[in-house]
Design a protein around this motif. Structure first.
Motif, short mmCIF file in Angstrom:
data_model
loop_
_atom_site.label_atom_id
_atom_site.label_comp_id
_atom_site.label_asym_id
_atom_site.label_seq_id
_atom_site.Cartn_x
_atom_site.Cartn_y
_atom_site.Cartn_z
N THR A 47 0.82 -1.22 0.00
CA THR A 47 0.00 0.00 0.00
C THR A 47 0.84 1.26 0.00
OG1 THR A 47 -0.19 -0.11 2.41
CG2 THR A 47 -1.96 -1.12 1.11
N GLU A 48 2.00 1.23 0.69
CA GLU A 48 2.85 2.41 0.76
C GLU A 48 4.14 2.24 -0.04
OE1 GLU A 48 3.51 3.50 4.82
OE2 GLU A 48 1.43 4.14 5.12
N PHE A 49 4.15 1.30 -0.96
CA PHE A 49 5.37 1.01 -1.71
C PHE A 49 5.85 2.25 -2.46
CE2 PHE A 49 7.52 -0.44 -5.63
CZ PHE A 49 8.61 -1.08 -5.03
N GLY A 50 7.11 2.58 -2.28
CA GLY A 50 7.71 3.74 -2.95
C GLY A 50 7.58 5.04 -2.21
N LYS A 51 6.79 5.06 -1.17
CA LYS A 51 6.56 6.30 -0.43
C LYS A 51 7.84 6.80 0.24
CE LYS A 51 2.52 7.95 2.06
NZ LYS A 51 1.35 7.50 2.89
N GLN A 52 8.76 5.87 0.52
CA GLN A 52 10.00 6.24 1.22
C GLN A 52 10.97 7.01 0.34
OE1 GLN A 52 9.28 3.31 0.00
NE2 GLN A 52 11.09 2.16 -0.65
N ALA A 53 10.82 6.92 -0.97
CA ALA A 53 11.70 7.65 -1.88
C ALA A 53 11.43 9.15 -1.76
CB ALA A 53 11.48 7.20 -3.32
N PRO A 54 12.46 9.99 -1.82
CA PRO A 54 12.23 11.43 -1.72
C PRO A 54 11.19 11.96 -2.72
CG PRO A 54 14.55 10.98 -1.48
CD PRO A 54 13.90 9.67 -1.83
N ILE A 55 11.09 11.31 -3.88
CA ILE A 55 10.12 11.74 -4.88
C ILE A 55 8.69 11.39 -4.46
CG2 ILE A 55 10.03 9.68 -6.36
CD1 ILE A 55 10.39 11.57 -8.76
N GLY A 56 8.56 10.48 -3.46
CA GLY A 56 7.27 10.19 -2.86
C GLY A 56 6.44 9.12 -3.54
N ARG A 57 7.03 8.42 -4.49
CA ARG A 57 6.28 7.39 -5.22
C ARG A 57 7.26 6.39 -5.83
NH1 ARG A 57 7.10 7.90 -10.61
NH2 ARG A 57 7.67 9.95 -11.45
N PRO A 58 6.77 5.23 -6.24
CA PRO A 58 7.65 4.32 -6.97
C PRO A 58 7.81 4.77 -8.41
CG PRO A 58 5.47 3.37 -6.84
CD PRO A 58 5.43 4.64 -6.03
N ALA A 59 8.89 4.33 -9.03
CA ALA A 59 9.06 4.54 -10.47
C ALA A 59 8.14 3.62 -11.24
CB ALA A 59 10.50 4.28 -10.87
N GLN A 60 7.80 4.02 -12.43
CA GLN A 60 7.17 3.12 -13.39
C GLN A 60 8.27 2.51 -14.26
OE1 GLN A 60 3.92 2.20 -13.59
NE2 GLN A 60 3.64 3.38 -11.70
N PRO A 61 8.07 1.28 -14.76
CA PRO A 61 9.10 0.67 -15.61
C PRO A 61 9.55 1.57 -16.76
CG PRO A 61 7.45 -0.96 -15.03
CD PRO A 61 6.94 0.35 -14.51
N ALA A 62 8.62 2.35 -17.30
CA ALA A 62 8.95 3.24 -18.42
C ALA A 62 10.02 4.26 -18.05
CB ALA A 62 7.70 3.96 -18.91
N GLU A 63 10.12 4.58 -16.76
CA GLU A 63 11.10 5.57 -16.33
C GLU A 63 12.51 4.99 -16.20
OE1 GLU A 63 9.02 8.76 -13.60
OE2 GLU A 63 8.40 6.76 -12.96
N MET A 64 12.62 3.67 -16.21
CA MET A 64 13.92 3.01 -16.16
C MET A 64 14.50 2.77 -17.55
SD MET A 64 14.59 2.61 -12.93
CE MET A 64 13.73 4.17 -12.67
N ALA A 65 13.65 2.50 -18.52
CA ALA A 65 14.10 2.09 -19.85
C ALA A 65 15.07 3.08 -20.52
CB ALA A 65 12.89 1.86 -20.76
N PRO A 66 14.87 4.39 -20.42
CA PRO A 66 15.81 5.31 -21.09
C PRO A 66 17.26 5.15 -20.63
CG PRO A 66 13.80 6.48 -20.55
CD PRO A 66 13.71 5.15 -19.87
N ALA A 67 17.47 4.77 -19.37
CA ALA A 67 18.84 4.57 -18.89
C ALA A 67 19.50 3.40 -19.61
CB ALA A 67 18.84 4.33 -17.38
N TYR A 68 18.73 2.33 -19.83
CA TYR A 68 19.26 1.16 -20.54
C TYR A 68 19.53 1.51 -22.00
CZ TYR A 68 17.91 -1.77 -16.54
OH TYR A 68 17.80 -2.35 -15.29
N VAL A 69 18.64 2.27 -22.61
CA VAL A 69 18.85 2.70 -24.00
C VAL A 69 20.13 3.51 -24.11
CG1 VAL A 69 17.97 4.15 -25.85
CG2 VAL A 69 16.42 2.61 -24.65
N PHE A 70 20.30 4.45 -23.22
CA PHE A 70 21.50 5.29 -23.26
C PHE A 70 22.77 4.46 -23.13
CE2 PHE A 70 24.66 7.72 -20.69
CZ PHE A 70 25.10 8.56 -21.71
N LEU A 71 22.80 3.56 -22.16
CA LEU A 71 24.00 2.76 -21.94
C LEU A 71 24.28 1.83 -23.11
CD1 LEU A 71 23.61 1.89 -18.15
CD2 LEU A 71 25.22 3.51 -19.18
#
Length: 292
Positions: A246-270
């Motif tokens: 229920t509170e997953f990701g709340k601990q991150a300073p941004i206040g929410r979990p990432a979505q998978p789509a937000e990780m993909a650009p890092a893999y593309v860049f590398l």
């Protein structure tokens, strides 16, 4: 042009509805549904005609990476477990809609022979492996501490997260040309381990070390090795392995979990030539959690 948004408000924020799934978890029942970039990721030919092998590509980060790679021009072979065939078919559909080849392979990377057969299949399908993404992982929360971590669980975590990565790097190397790229999925857990994920966090710390050491070993062959270290990401692994989401990701300073789509650009860049001077690096995508 993509609308500029406050990153803290771009995707759903906790509290989420209570939800629980058996391992390995599936995308469909998740509330809110994960975003893999289906409606947002736009390619620009950065991986034109590359051949990629991605483990754990049926859902979550793996699906988002497969989709992004395809929209950047890569053909994609990815793995899934037997229970994830429907999830794998959905990933394949998105890759094919991008006009690229999709090859879904049932494979449990805990066995060396399976990893060997996987590499052989990739070479048979594509002739070479330009990009290897070691993303498959297993975790299981044990809030009761180390006494609750069975040898069976510990062995499964180690073999999935570490042995599979080791075997695939070793076996894929003869088929990787100069300019090739290996990208491993680490985690914020490598630096800030949660006690209830002790064994999982241990493997993620090892992945960081393995990545940095292998990078120095392979740069003489013209192959770069890097890793992405996500923070909390909303994937099927979460309701399948954590007791309370229920509170997953709340601990991150941004206040929410990432979505998978937000990780993909890092893999593309590398994986791209834009990162030609980047090797032995860990790209931290933690939602603001400071890491060393």
């Amino acid at each position: 042009m993509t609308e500029q948004q406050n990153p803290a408000e771009r995707h759903p924020t906790p509290d989420f509805p209570a939800q629980d799934q058996p391992h390995p978890g599936w995308t469909g029942p998740m509330d809110p549904p994960p975003d893999h970039g289906e409606d947002t990721y736009r390619g620009s030919g950065r991986l034109a005609d590359r051949k990629a092998l991605i483990t754990g590509g049926d859902s979550g980060i793996g699906r988002a990476v497969a989709l992004a790679f395809a929209r950047e021009g890569a053909d994609v072979l990815f793995t899934h477990l037997d229970s994830e065939k429907d999830e794998a078919a959905e990933t394949a559909r998105w890759v094919e809609e991008a006009g690229r080849r999709a090859v879904a392979v049932e494979c449990d990377v805990r066995e060396e022979d399976n990893c060997r057969a996987l590499v052989d299949r990739a070479v048979a399908e594509f002739g070479r492996i330009d990009i290897l993404v070691n993303n498959a992982a297993y975790q299981m929360s044990q809030p009761d501490g180390i006494e609750a971590i069975s040898t069976e669980q510990f062995d499964r975590v180690m073999r999935t997260n570490l042995y599979g990565m080791f075997w695939l790097c070793k076996l894929a190397l003869p088929h990787m040309p100069e300019g090739g790229s290996i990208i491993n999925s680490a985690s914020v857990q490598a630096y800030k381990p949660s006690p209830h994920l002790l064994d999982y966090a241990t493997t993620k710390g090892a992945i960081v070390t393995f990545t940095q050491g292998l990078a120095q070993m392979l740069i003489g062959r013209g192959i770069r090795v890097n890793a992405v270290a996500p923070g909390p990401v909303w994937t099927p692994l979460i309701p399948a392995t954590l007791p309370d989401t229920t509170e997953f990701g709340k601990q991150a300073p941004i206040g929410r979990p990432a979505q998978p789509a937000e990780m993909a650009p890092a893999y593309v860049f590398l994986a791209s030539q834009e990162a030609s001077y980047i090797t032995a690096e860990i790209v931290n995508a933690t939602g603001g959690t400071p890491l060393p």
